[in-house]
Design an enzyme around this catalytic site. Structure first.
Site: not given
Length: 405
Positions: A251, A215, A134
């Protein structure tokens, strides 16, 4: 009169958020935004989960609720339930009080607070992150004062995992180095190790005394199962070793703008965990004092109620299943069109994103000719697709592959 800031130059657009800016400025009715890292319905609309609306209603209707500051570490219920969600209800680490959990500002905030803590209190300041990863990861760790190195992760030739490269690079990492691992649904590639590969990674990490920093942005959102998506983290916690976990509810509960997340640090003993927590609070205090109350209250309300929790898992699976079905539809449509190349990686990858394998020139062509927006590395958000827009995307991919080298 000249400004004292006249030496300030305009910063470049964020490469991910800039995609949406360009999309918004495009007047074409055929435009399609596949850059956004947020779920969309089949109609292309943002989704607020029913269970989130119910939880909010419950909170609003409770006259005893106030807007006072919450503790530096956040809501105690939220922290306890978040640790339980990622580590499992029967986790020995939780039972032995070896986990320090702090409510943070979503995943990014959790990573940053964890990185600041490590810079100050851990003997190694080098962190190995996957290539690619990311776009915000290197910035977060660099600004916290850690030095960022990369380990091989993605193999463009197979559009899968470069497992040999990964093992080789982590094997060559200095003893004690921090290693960032995506818990599931690797962003941007959608390529995850298998259970067997995770076990080999765990053995290597532990034998080299590397410190894992997970993560976890997509628990439950990748496979549709909260437990399956937490497997990698739980494997590492089960061996009794230490690790850090950044969690986000953006999310899986659709709480993007509420900025709700948690940092959990699993320690060797309850005594160490309590000291670690005291020091993490000293990182948070001068940074933002204490976290916001609303989003964490929504999460705690849902996780505390068995009815709401069950409803949430059903809605969560619905989102995951729609993304899986978009993968299938896109793959089948490309095959039916006879688009050159092997597109099976689309159904092998998992989570919100697909790393298409399209190059920068092909992406630019698709934006210019077909008004399709995505990041220049060819990453598309499957959540931005619908049955109605698959044909348009397939036309564009086919044209890009056949007309642009």
């Amino acid at each position: 009169m000249e400004s004292v800031f006249s030496n300030v130059v305009r910063a470049p657009e964020d490469p991910i958020l800039g995609v949406t800016v360009a999309y918004n400025n495009d007047p074409s009715p055929a435009k399609l935004n596949l850059g956004v890292g947020a779920y969309r319905t089949e109609e292309g609309k943002p989704l607020v989960l029913d269970v989130v609306r119910r939880a909010e209603q419950q909170l609003v209707n409770d006259p005893s609720r106030v807007k006072e500051y919450i503790p530096i570490a956040g809501l105690a219920d939220f922290n306890k339930l978040s640790a339980k969600l990622i580590l499992g209800a029967d986790s020995p680490a939780i039972q032995e009080s070896r986990v320090a959990t702090i409510q943070c500002l979503s995943g990014t905030g959790s990573l940053r607070v964890g990185a600041e803590f490590l810079k100050k209190h851990y003997h190694q300041s080098v962190i190995f992150i996957p290539k690619p990863t990311w776009g915000n990861h290197p910035k977060v760790f660099n600004l916290a004062g850690l030095s960022v190195e990369y380990y091989r992760y993605y193999d463009p030739a197979t559009r899968g995992l470069d497992f040999h490269g990964l093992l080789e690079d982590l094997g060559a990492a200095p003893s004690g180095a921090i290693v960032l691992l995506h818990a599931c649904a690797h962003n941007p590639t959608g390529v995850d190790p298998t259970s067997e590969q995770w076990e080999q990674i765990r053995q290597l990490v532990r034998s080299k005394s590397l410190l894992p920093f997970f993560d976890s942005a997509y628990q439950g959102f990748a496979s549709g199962s909260l437990d399956t998506d937490a497997h990698s983290v739980r494997t590492f916690v089960a061996d009794g070793g230490e690790c850090l976990i950044a969690q986000s509810y953006a999310k899986n509960m659709g709480l993007y703008g509420e900025r709700v997340g948690a940092l959990s640090i699993v320690c060797k003993s309850a005594d160490v965990a309590s000291k670690v927590e005291s020091q993490v609070k000293l990182v948070v205090r001068p940074m933002y004092s204490s976290p916001p109350i609303h989003g964490a209250s929504i999460v705690a309300t849902i996780l505390k109620s068995s009815d709401m929790y069950n409803d949430w898992t059903i809605e969560l699976k619905g989102m995951a299943d729609r993304i899986i079905s978009m993968r299938q539809q896109l793959f089948e449509a490309l095959q039916a069109k006879g688009t050159p190349g092997d597109w099976s990686h689309i159904i092998k990858q998992i989570g919100m994103f697909t790393f298409t394998g399209l190059n920068k020139e092909q992406v630019a062509f698709m934006t210019k000719e077909y008004h399709i927006y995505m990041t220049s590395d060819g990453r598309i958000s499957m959540a931005g697709l619908s049955s109605k827009t698959v044909p348009h995307l397939v036309e564009a991919i086919h044209a890009a592959v056949t007309r642009v080298a």
